[in-house]
Design an enzyme around this catalytic site. Sequence first.
Site, PDB file in Angstrom:
ATOM      1  CB  THR A   1      -0.962  -0.022   1.202  1.00 20.24           C
ATOM      2  OG1 THR A   1      -1.719  -1.241   1.160  1.00 20.24           O
ATOM      3  CG2 THR A   1      -1.930   1.144   1.165  1.00 20.24           C
ATOM      4  CB  VAL A  50       0.995 -16.933  -0.505  1.00 21.12           C
ATOM      5  CG1 VAL A  50       0.898 -17.981   0.604  1.00 21.12           C
ATOM      6  CG2 VAL A  50       2.463 -16.586  -0.770  1.00 21.12           C
ATOM      7  CG  HIS A  53      -5.652   4.935   8.162  1.00 18.44           C
ATOM      8  ND1 HIS A  53      -5.899   6.221   8.600  1.00 18.44           N
ATOM      9  CD2 HIS A  53      -4.743   5.052   7.170  1.00 18.44           C
ATOM     10  CE1 HIS A  53      -5.169   7.072   7.890  1.00 18.44           C
ATOM     11  NE2 HIS A  53      -4.468   6.374   7.015  1.00 18.44           N
TER      12      HIS A  53
END
Length: 628
Positions: free
Chosen positions: A145, A279, A561
């Site tokens: 990010t 993954v 956030h």
Amino acid sequence: MQSTQMLQLFLLLLLQLLIFTAVSHGDINRLLLDQLNQVGLVNLIEQATRPNVPRDLSNYDFIVIGSGAAGSALAARLSENPQLSVALIEAGGVENLSHLTPVVAGYLQQTSSNWGYKSVPQKLSCHGMNNNECALPRGKILGGTSSINYMIYNRGNRRDFDAWAAAGNPGWSYDEVLPYFLRSENAQLQGLEQSPYHNHSGPLSVEYVRFRSQLVDAFVEASVESGLPRTDYNGESQLGVSYVQANTLNGRRHSAYSAYIKPVRDLRSNLQIFTFSRVTRILIDEATKSAYGVEFHYKNKAYTFKARKEVILSAGTFNSPQLLMLSGIGPEDNLRGIGIPLIKALPVGKRMFDHMCHFGPTFVTNTTGQTTFSSRVTPTEVISYLLAGNPATRLSSIGGVEALALLKTQRSDLPMDWPDIELIMVTGSLASDEGSGLKLGANFKDEIYDKMYRELAQTQQDHFTLLVMQFHPKSVGRLWLKDRNPLGWPKLDPKYFVAEEDVEYLLDGIKASLRIIEMPAMQRIGARLLKRTVPGCEGHQFASDDYWRCSIRTLSYTLHHQVATCRMGPESDPTTVVNHQLKVHGVRKLRVVDTSIIPFPPTAHTNAAAFMIGEKAADMIRTDWELI
């Protein structure tokens, strides 16, 4: 000149042309930026000259899943020891010039560098978004990010970290984590050269944004006139107003990849980086409850890597819990309900905090040429920025963010030095890119743009927006799996405004912003509230408290956030997933190292804390394995 150098020069010049076209012509820039992203020309150079194809059943000392701020810092620090082998696995690709140019940050959420997550439809918020779904951007690229965000560097409050320690996490008090913030930082902040709260020799650049409009100067002056002190919000006191501190280097984005990985990737044969590698599962020995490797997909083929020492999840607040649950670690009801064998019952994803913002209010001014409209970027600025390296052009503006004001509200029962609200001063709005960037990335409805912002875009009238963000929300969301498909999305329900009190805090913040606009410095530039009624709020008197409450629930906006989905705390606390050493409860050789471990919503943007977590985890791991 060698053929490779000639190719690089040619592609760089072509990139410069493309980035100018993308900034200047909003109707085509999503297509161009996504092409740069998916077949990014810089990425083509990197992949063609340094291919790294995985070899099945390879062994490494440490496997780090995810290359965001924490993962990149951790992989870089562990690989400083040439005796250790480290595999860094990333689902996305490599940055290109579009990522490095701060002004186009709003467009990156539409590209394949963003996972593209959206919430489940919200009942109490995001009414201005299509299907009431809040966009929840997360980076899918080397750098995570930090490669697509707005680059704001804000560490948090002393009391945040002291609360972590008090909740049963020794070693995480402010005095104990500050050295790790400092270790990561290379601050070039005029006036703070002697501050004990800043370091000048770390890998991560922190600087004031060099481009400044007249609007931000007026905002900072007006904030002081309203009673807020000038402050270094990463220093002794957060309360006050400051020009924004950003993770940029000479006006270009300085991501986790740029700071930690790119400088060493060609110098350390013990650090192996695998891009475009998704993954799907952590391999865990059920008898010993020990992680011993990972499964992942690369070019539609399955591979297995094995870890001699540890598997470390740094995949972020959404992907780390998803991978834990896919691997049999999570809530028993969820996993059994979708047919995943349970290895360890833990409350993975049961809690999720986020900072909710109100996108506004917006103010118009009597100035000219100050708002960051993308179409105002001139060829001269492009040439100056790209060729001459001028860090003070409009292209270095971090998506228009220029200042932060952190303040208290009267309703707060927190100590006086612990802010509740942040005002984010942006020299623009959804009109800045004519609806071609941020509107789409944030999932705003056409009606919002058409009725509130289109006229501003057409007239290019100067204006700015104060985003109001609450630091300590009471609302708690969650994350879960809807099926066992490892290539699908987790279900995300932030449950914004379930706690009514959160709306009232944002209302207080809006009122604080309106008081600042009344100050002489704002009045000198003719600042006044944009009188455009928010669609859906027509039944309320404009600018009344109930009108703003409606606006808060409509213009709901998140800033990346999300925390606490793999919450840190003692095993005796039934809400926690990892202990203070970030080890997953009851599972050996498995840690989570990213912002999902943060136990409470911090008084900060979370990117800075992610770097700190990666730095601190590196020391804990080296100590555990007697590698120091």
